[in-house]
Structure formats: structure tokens, C-alpha cells
Write a protein that holds these residues in place. Structure first.
Motif, short mmCIF file in Angstrom:
data_model
loop_
_atom_site.label_atom_id
_atom_site.label_comp_id
_atom_site.label_asym_id
_atom_site.label_seq_id
_atom_site.Cartn_x
_atom_site.Cartn_y
_atom_site.Cartn_z
N THR A 49 -2.51 -2.83 -5.09
CA THR A 49 -2.13 -2.93 -3.68
C THR A 49 -2.47 -4.29 -3.09
O THR A 49 -1.74 -4.82 -2.28
CB THR A 49 -2.86 -1.87 -2.84
OG1 THR A 49 -4.25 -1.98 -3.11
CG2 THR A 49 -2.39 -0.48 -3.18
N THR A 50 -3.60 -4.85 -3.49
CA THR A 50 -4.04 -6.10 -2.88
C THR A 50 -3.71 -7.30 -3.75
O THR A 50 -3.27 -8.33 -3.27
CB THR A 50 -5.57 -6.06 -2.66
OG1 THR A 50 -5.88 -4.78 -2.14
CG2 THR A 50 -6.01 -7.12 -1.71
N GLU A 81 -8.44 -11.74 5.76
CA GLU A 81 -7.61 -10.89 4.91
C GLU A 81 -8.38 -10.22 3.78
O GLU A 81 -7.95 -9.27 3.19
CB GLU A 81 -6.48 -11.73 4.29
CG GLU A 81 -5.44 -12.09 5.29
CD GLU A 81 -4.31 -12.87 4.64
OE1 GLU A 81 -3.96 -12.53 3.50
OE2 GLU A 81 -3.83 -13.81 5.27
N ARG A 82 -9.56 -10.80 3.51
CA ARG A 82 -10.36 -10.24 2.42
C ARG A 82 -10.98 -8.92 2.81
O ARG A 82 -11.27 -8.10 1.96
CB ARG A 82 -11.52 -11.20 2.13
CG ARG A 82 -11.27 -12.11 1.00
CD ARG A 82 -12.52 -12.90 0.78
NE ARG A 82 -12.27 -14.31 0.96
CZ ARG A 82 -13.24 -15.20 1.17
NH1 ARG A 82 -14.49 -14.82 1.25
NH2 ARG A 82 -12.95 -16.45 1.31
N THR A 112 -10.14 -6.18 3.91
CA THR A 112 -9.58 -4.91 3.48
C THR A 112 -9.61 -4.75 1.96
O THR A 112 -9.35 -3.69 1.44
CB THR A 112 -8.11 -4.81 3.92
OG1 THR A 112 -7.45 -6.01 3.49
CG2 THR A 112 -7.99 -4.63 5.42
N THR A 113 -9.96 -5.82 1.26
CA THR A 113 -9.82 -5.79 -0.20
C THR A 113 -10.75 -4.81 -0.89
O THR A 113 -10.34 -4.02 -1.72
CB THR A 113 -10.08 -7.20 -0.77
OG1 THR A 113 -9.27 -8.10 -0.06
CG2 THR A 113 -9.74 -7.25 -2.24
N ILE A 163 -9.32 -13.43 -4.90
CA ILE A 163 -9.80 -12.79 -3.67
C ILE A 163 -10.43 -13.81 -2.71
O ILE A 163 -10.15 -13.82 -1.52
CB ILE A 163 -10.79 -11.67 -4.03
CG1 ILE A 163 -9.99 -10.51 -4.59
CG2 ILE A 163 -11.61 -11.23 -2.82
CD1 ILE A 163 -10.75 -9.63 -5.52
N GLY A 195 0.83 -1.20 0.00
CA GLY A 195 0.00 0.00 0.00
C GLY A 195 0.86 1.25 0.00
O GLY A 195 0.66 2.18 -0.80
N ILE A 201 -6.93 -1.34 -5.99
CA ILE A 201 -6.96 -2.76 -5.65
C ILE A 201 -6.01 -3.59 -6.52
O ILE A 201 -5.29 -4.45 -6.04
CB ILE A 201 -8.39 -3.30 -5.81
CG1 ILE A 201 -9.26 -2.69 -4.75
CG2 ILE A 201 -8.44 -4.81 -5.72
CD1 ILE A 201 -10.70 -2.70 -5.13
N ARG A 259 -0.22 -9.16 -3.60
CA ARG A 259 -0.02 -10.02 -2.43
C ARG A 259 -0.78 -11.33 -2.60
O ARG A 259 -0.27 -12.42 -2.32
CB ARG A 259 -0.53 -9.31 -1.17
CG ARG A 259 -0.16 -10.05 0.09
CD ARG A 259 -0.81 -9.47 1.32
NE ARG A 259 -2.23 -9.82 1.39
CZ ARG A 259 -3.19 -8.96 1.68
NH1 ARG A 259 -2.92 -7.69 1.91
NH2 ARG A 259 -4.43 -9.36 1.73
N MET A 260 -1.99 -11.21 -3.12
CA MET A 260 -2.81 -12.41 -3.27
C MET A 260 -2.19 -13.37 -4.28
O MET A 260 -2.23 -14.58 -4.11
CB MET A 260 -4.20 -12.02 -3.68
CG MET A 260 -4.87 -11.25 -2.55
SD MET A 260 -6.52 -10.78 -2.96
CE MET A 260 -7.16 -10.46 -1.34
#
Ligand code: PFF
Length: 465
Positions: free
Chosen positions: A303-304, A288-289, A291-292, A281, A142, A300, A307-308
């Protein structure tokens, strides 16, 4: 006005038009925006309304745009000047073409900024895949994206790079640049999507993703509006992109069949992209979802999702491939945006393609610089006019220029253009078009009402993009 012959203007051969037009339609709208707004509006019902909007609003307008282009062999302004010569309102109809040029100019200016991010993240993922993606990298995603947005030099550099790619293709012309590039990129893009879809098929989140995408929940009027508005943006309608590409279509091609193929491909890819995203997702633990998808933002994807990806088996290989896919999809769209503006200067002003591309591309790049800087580098631009420079240009183009342009095209083709002209053009290369009465009904009544509703909502302070 110096008119070029069709040979000088260039034309598509074989599958050239379908691939180029599908390339224009398939872009950030499909891969980033559609999954996101589908999620936000509850999944299945939204998808259903979207499909209906593509069918009854998008596809008739696409037929109208391609028909206007092929009939006149002109880009939007010239096309309306030719067709409106003997009709009510006369030359005033060319305003629709002008709005289209403005929309192309505006959309490309900020679209190239976001497209630049995909190139940057492609590079990042390659380096993460080689050097390792650690827990610290994940935790810092982020902040890292925020820093990237705030770095004016990087923003402008990647925007310039993407504009450079786009101009490079457009300069080479319709056959040598646009057709050749999209013929190569579209199959590549689809292959990458299929690989990613197969990978998701075997991932833990797939079942939940399917369930979500096809579960019919309640949908509110904002969701309906969003679905109709998005059907426009995703099919590149309302700004004459399909008029411009249509002007390079051969008289042997069937416009209804080409339109059906393009709409189908665009929809298929939006659905596949959603399945891929949702699988990623839904594949991570519920905690953890959370914040997605909490805030509505373009981030998204950057930033997300990385990692996923790295939490998934095979993610090391898949993540650079994914960003490459997004970048390629964006490129085939930016090409069409630039072509709309360039074609005006070639057709109506008589400029050479090279000169028009350099001047127009350069100006669009310059106009996009404040957008690139308005996401963090320059606080003054971030707060400008309430939405920031980027947000304002997007708002004007997506919420005003595209719907107004689409309304104009529907009314012109439905009510003003002589029925014998549209009949003749639609049947050229197709044969008898049995759906003509239905097509006319949709253009005359359904499209104006639906688009009128969008414009009415925007006038009353609503925002659907
Ligand atoms: N259809 C593109 C997308 O979905 O990303 C965006 C777009 C391209 C809109 C070209 C309009 C256009 F003329």
C-alpha cells in the motif's frame, strides 16, 4: 519402508547446497518482515540482538540440522527413526520430524498466499510503469489492496499460481529442479538487490536510513523475544528444512563452512533489504511518513511502498524489479517448504517424486484456500478463532511448531546423539573442527534456554510473530 539409493534420491553438487539453503532462508522473512520489525523495535539495538541470535542460536542449530540430514540421508521423520534406534526415547524422537512436516504444510499454505500477492504486484507495477502512475493511483492504493484482499477469486488464483510454480520446480527433483532453479535465481536475486541498493545509495533518504539502522536505542523484552524468534524463521530452522536439504549434501562439503556462508548471506540480505526500504521511506517528506508504519500489518509492502517508489527518481523502472525480487525470494523458500513434506512421502512411504508432489502440493493448496479467503473475502473465516484462519495457522506454526521443533533438535543433538557420531559427521569434508566444544555448549545450554524462554512466553499468552 522402501529406501531409495542416494542416486535415486538425488544430491547437490558444487555450490548447489549453499545456494538452495540460502534460497530457503532468504524470503519474505528477510524482505518484508525483518525491515518492519527492526523499525518497530527501534533499529540498531534490535539488529544487534538479531545478529547475536543468528550467531549463538541459529547457526549451531543449522549445523545440527544439516548434520542429521547428511548422516542419515533421510528427511526429518526417517532421519530421527534412523538416529534414535539405539538411544533413550527411541522412536519417539521422530515426533520432531512429524512436527516439522506439519510446520512445512502449515507455513506453505499461507506463505503461498502472500507470495501470490508479490506476483500480482509485479504485474501491477509493470502496468503502472507503462501506463503511468498518477496521483489518483497513489491515493487509491490502500483501497485497491483492500479490494484485492477481498476478492476471493483473485486471492485463490494467485495462490494457485504460486503453488503451481513451486510444484513445477519440486517435481523436477533435487538436481534438475531445486539446484538448477536456485543456481539461476539466487545470483539474479542478489544482482537485483545490489542494483536497488546502489540506487538507494544515491537517494536522499540513505543517510537517515543508515543512521536509523545502526543507532543503538533502548530495546524491551518483547523486542528481544522477537529478535530470537525471527532468527529461527529467517534461517528456516526448527522444521527440518535444513535436515531435508542436508540429506542431499555431499560428503565432500564442509557443514560448518556452508552454515557460516548461509547465515552470512541471509543476514546481509536482511540488512540490505532494510536499507532499501528505509531509504525509500526516509526519502519522502516527514508528513507522508507518518502513515507508513502506524499499524502492524503485512500491507506496507503493497500500500505504501508503490507510491514511494514512484516518487523516487527512476522508480518507474525500479518498482517492478523490486516485486520481482520479492517473488523470486519467496519462490526459493516455498520450494524448500514443499520439499520437506514431499521428501517424507518419497523416503518413508516410497512414493514417486511426481506423485508425492502432486498429492502433497494439491493438499497444501486446498488447505491454504481458507487462508486466502480469510483476509476479506469471507467474514466468517476472517473472524475465526479470534485471529482469523490465516492468523491462526501462522500462529500455530511460527509460535509453536518451529520453536518446539528447534528445541527438540537442539536437545537431541546436544544431549542424546552420541558425540562420536556428531564429531565424525561434522569433521567429514571439513577436517578438525576446533569449535566443537563451543558448538556443543551452545546446543546443550544456550539454545534450549533461549527457546525455552520463547515457549514459556507463548504459553503465558505472549505473541512474537
Ligand atoms: N526462511 C523463510 C523466510 O525468511 O521467508 C521462511 C521459511 C522457509 C521458514 C522455509 C521455514 C522454512 F522451512
Amino acid at each position: 519402508m522402501s529406501r531409495q539409493t542416494p542416486e535415486q534420491r538425488g544430491s547437490f553438487g558444487g555450490l548447489g547446497f549453499i545456494l538452495a539453503a540460502a534460497g530457503s532462508a532468504i524470503g519474505l522473512g528477510n524482505i518484508w518482515k525483518f525491515p518492519y520489525i527492526a523499525y518497530e523495535n527501534g533499529g540498531g539495538s534490535f539488529v544487534l540482538v538479531y545478529l547475536a541470535a543468528i550467531l549463538i542460536i541459529g547457526s549451531p542449530i543449522m549445523v545440527a540440522e544439516v548434520l542429521i540430514g547428511r548422516r542419515t540421508q533421510q528427511s526429518p521423520v526417517g532421519a530421527f527413526l534412523v538416529l534414535a534406534k539405539d538411544v533413550a526415547g527411541g522412536k519417539a524422537w521422530s515426533v520432531i520430524g512429524w512436527l516439522g512436516i506439519l510446520a512445512g504444510f502449515f507455513i506453505l499454505s499461507y506463505y503461498a498466499v502472500v507470495a501470490g500477492w508479490t506476483v500480482y504486484y509485479f504485474g501491477k507495477c509493470v502496468s503502472w510503469s507503462i501506463n503511468g502512475f498518477t496521483a489518483e493511483t497513489a491515493a487509491g492504493l490502500g483501497t485497491e489492496f483492500g479490494a484485492f484482499l477481498g476478492n476471493g477469486t483473485q486471492q485463490v488464483f494467485f495462490q494457485a499460481l504460486f503453488m503451481g510454480f513451486t510444484m513445477g520446480v519440486v517435481i523436477l527433483g533435487v538436481k534438475g529442479g531445486i539446484e538448477r532453479t536456485t543456481k539461476f535465481l539466487m545470483p539474479l536475486l542478489m544482482s537485483i538487490l545490489v542494483v536497488l541498493a546502489l540506487a538507494s545509495f544515491r537517494s536522499p533518504g540513505f543517510g537517515e536510513a543508515i543512521g536509523f539502522l545502526f543507532h543503538l536505542g533502548p530495546i524491551d523484552s518483547a523486542g528481544l523475544l522477537e529478535a530470537v524468534g525471527h532468527s529461527f524463521f529467517t534461517l528456516s530452522l526448527g522444521m527440518g528444512a535444513m535436515i531435508t536439504y542436508g540429506s542431499y549434501v555431499s560428503r565432500q562439503d564442509s557443514i560448518p563452512r556452508a552454515t557460516a556462508t548461509i547465515c552470512l548471506l541471509d543476514t546481509l540480505i536482511a540488512i540490505m533489504a532494510s536499507l532499501i526500504m528505509f531509504t525509500i521511506i526516509f526519502g519522502v517528506p516527514v508528513a507522508e511518513r507518518a502513515t507508513t508504519f502506524t499499524s502492524r500489518s503485512a500491507t506496507i509492502l503493497f500500500t505504501t511502498l508503490p507510491r514511494m517508489f514512484y516518487e523516487l527518481p527512476g522508480g518507474v523502472l525500479l518498482s517492478p524489479v523490486f516485486y520481482l525480487l520479492v517473488a523470486l525470494a519467496a519462490l526459493t523458500s516455498t520450494i524448500s517448504l514443499l520439499e520437506v513434506v514431499v521428501a517424507y512421502f518419497i523416503d518413508v512411504r516410497g512414493w514417486t517424486r511426481r506423485f508425492a508432489t502432486m498429492v502433497v502440493g494439491g493438499l497444501i493448496f486446498l488447505f491454504g484456500v481458507p487462508s486466502a479467503l480469510s483476509l476479506g473475502a469471507s467474514p466468517a473465516l476472517t473472524g475465526l478463532w479470534g485471529r482469523g484462519f490465516f492468523g491462526t495457522v501462522d500462529y500455530l506454526a511460527s509460535n509453536w511448531l518451529l520453536p518446539v521443533g528447534g528445541l527438540g533438535i537442539a536437545i537431541f543433538t546436544g544431549w542424546v546423539l552420541s558425540s562420536s557420531v556428531s564429531q565424525d559427521e561434522i569433521e567429514t569434508g571439513h577436517g578438525k573442527f576446533g569449535l566443537k566444544p563451543l558448538w556443543m555448549f551452545l546446543l546443550k545450554f544456550v539454545c534450549p534456554l533461549a527457546i525455552g524462554w520463547i515457549i514459556w512466553t507463548v504459553l503465558n499468552g505472549g505473541d512474537f510473530s
